[in-house]
Design an enzyme around this catalytic site. Structure first.
Site, PDB file in Angstrom:
ATOM      1  CG  ASP A  48      -1.759   1.237   1.238  1.00 32.74           C
ATOM      2  OD1 ASP A  48      -2.854   1.397   0.591  1.00 32.74           O
ATOM      3  OD2 ASP A  48      -1.256   2.217   1.965  1.00 32.74           O
ATOM      4  CB  ALA A  55      -2.845   1.788  -2.305  1.00 34.20           C
ATOM      5  CG  ASP A  56      -3.369  -2.917   0.534  1.00 35.84           C
ATOM      6  OD1 ASP A  56      -2.796  -3.041  -0.595  1.00 35.84           O
ATOM      7  OD2 ASP A  56      -2.688  -3.022   1.407  1.00 35.84           O
ATOM      8  CG  LEU A  57      -8.835  -0.251   2.491  1.00 38.39           C
ATOM      9  CD1 LEU A  57      -9.305   0.680   3.163  1.00 38.39           C
ATOM     10  CD2 LEU A  57      -9.780  -1.774   2.519  1.00 38.39           C
ATOM     11  N   PRO A 105      -9.784  -3.059  -4.676  1.00 39.91           N
ATOM     12  CG  PRO A 105      -9.966  -3.702  -2.374  1.00 39.91           C
ATOM     13  CD  PRO A 105      -9.035  -3.041  -3.470  1.00 39.91           C
TER      14      PRO A 105
END
Length: 412
Positions: free
Chosen positions: A153, A181-183, A186
């Site tokens: 992230d 970024a990780d969220l 998705p």
């Protein structure tokens, strides 16, 4: 989950780990899909299973105290999923996966680019097994990336430029505390997956849905014309305030912070009344938006001076009576306990599957409300491999002897 769930009857094979991939499959599970999470039995499964803290029989702990203890991360991300243990580096494990793929509608993976090809489970390989399969990849830089570049992230935040949108000019880069970024990746992956499922009902064919974390994050950054701001001489990093929308920002009161958004002339006039300077609405420096932008430093200083003599509650009352959008800056603990988001199932309680312990943990729900369909994350995360035999028997029709052979080969 009732039969009216939007993805009821869809089978999702979950080959993801950490956060970006598991969040995508969490949402698919919340929308009603049957999510079968495939985890390596020899490496402890999903890396989230070893994220401290843990829920133990006696409550939260920074370390595991027993085999049934589960990390809060897994309790959050493992809901509405079945867990099977499968070693994809064995030929027996890959054969089982291919049998699962024959029964599936969707496969989601977030391996580093190139790993699925080495394992023989890339899209081109598995489409021959199930031409209708929607194969969704979430990678750092795209499935076509060469060189095996690693993405986390913080790395993606740095590359996307988002670190240079917060803070004051000249400050060091600001990493968002939320793993944005990780969220974000998705979310796009779920949009792509559902869109591909819809298209497949017309064409009868599946396809590869390919989402990169860098692309998702940078596309969000590009929603604001930061390059135009720079060319016009507007600062892209403005700290507590947003000069081009003045009056706009966060302000310190005597007992806390609050946020105010007054970009229109009408809202600005309400701000002027709230801070007891109604005459500013007729002042040519502040009466129109463009003028306020040019004099934003003066305006925000006036608001800051006023705020210092108010409690947050007093400031909120003044803005409310004058029709100004404003809110207190709340703690994280207070935010997830907002009765509005709890009542709508946007934030829900997290429970351990075995322990009757109430650590009062709150986690993400499904922040989508349908007029007819029932959605939600109401089934707790399962221990590693807890559903292996049931899935092999019920979904694939394996018999006891077949399962025993797989166990002897250490494929499950």
């Amino acid at each position: 989950m009732t039969a009216s769930a939007p993805l009821q009857g869809r089978v999702v094979i979950d080959l993801t780990t950490a956060l970006a991939g598991p969040y995508a499959t969490l949402l698919l599970g919340g929308l009603g899909a049957r999510v079968i999470k495939v985890e390596n039995p020899h490496r402890g499964g999903d890396s989230s299973r070893t994220n401290s803290p843990y829920v133990t029989a006696s409550g939260l702990s920074p370390v595991k105290t027993g085999d049934e203890d589960m990390s809060v991360s897994m309790l959050l991300r493992g809901r509405n999923k079945e867990s099977i243990s499968l070693d994809l580096k064995t030929s027996e494990g890959r054969d089982v996966l291919l049998d699962l793929i024959r029964q599936a509608d969707v496969l989601v993976e977030n391996f580093s680019a190139g790993v699925t090809r080495r394992l023989g489970i890339d899209y081109e390989s598995v489409r021959e097994v199930n031409p209708r399969l929607i194969y969704t990849s979430i990678t750092g830089f795209g499935s076509d990336e060469t060189g095996g570049a690693k993405a986390m992230d913080t790395i993606v935040q740095a590359l996307s430029g988002v670190m240079m949108t917060a803070g004051d000019p000249g400050d060091s880069p600001v990493r968002f505390g939320l793993p944005i970024a990780d969220l974000s990746a998705p979310l796009f992956a779920v949009i792509g997956t559902v869109s591909a499922l819809l298209e497949a009902t017309q064409s009868g064919e599946g396809q590869h849905v390919d989402v990169s974390m860098l692309g998702a994050m940078t596309s969000l950054v590009a929603c604001e014309p930061f390059d135009a701001f720079e060319e016009m001489g507007y600062p892209t990093r403005t700290g507590d305030y947003v000069p081009r929308l003045a009056p706009f920002g966060t302000f310190r009161a005597a007992d806390g912070w609050f946020a105010v958004c007054g970009p229109t002339d009408a809202f600005a006039a309400g701000v002027f009344r709230a801070i007891e300077e109604p005459e500013l609405a007729d002042d040519p420096r502040f009466s129109r938006r463009d003028a306020r932008v040019s004099n934003s430093d003066d305006l925000h200083q006036r608001m800051s001076d006023w705020a210092a003599g108010q409690t947050v509650a007093e400031a909120m009352a003044a803005f409310e009576v004058n029709g100004v959008p404003a809110a207190p800056v709340r703690s994280l603990a207070d935010a997830v306990r907002d009765p509005r988001v709890q009542a709508r199932g946007e934030v829900v309680r997290i429970q351990h599957p075995a322990y009757d312990v109430d650590a009062e943990l709150w986690g993400t729900g499904v922040p989508i409300t349908f007029s007819r369909s029932e959605v939600g994350l109401d089934r707790p995360a399962h221990p590693l491999g807890a559903d292996t035999e049931q899935v092999l028997r019920e979904l694939l029709g394996y018999q006891g002897e077949q399962i025993a052979v797989l166990a002897d080969a250490k494929a499950i």
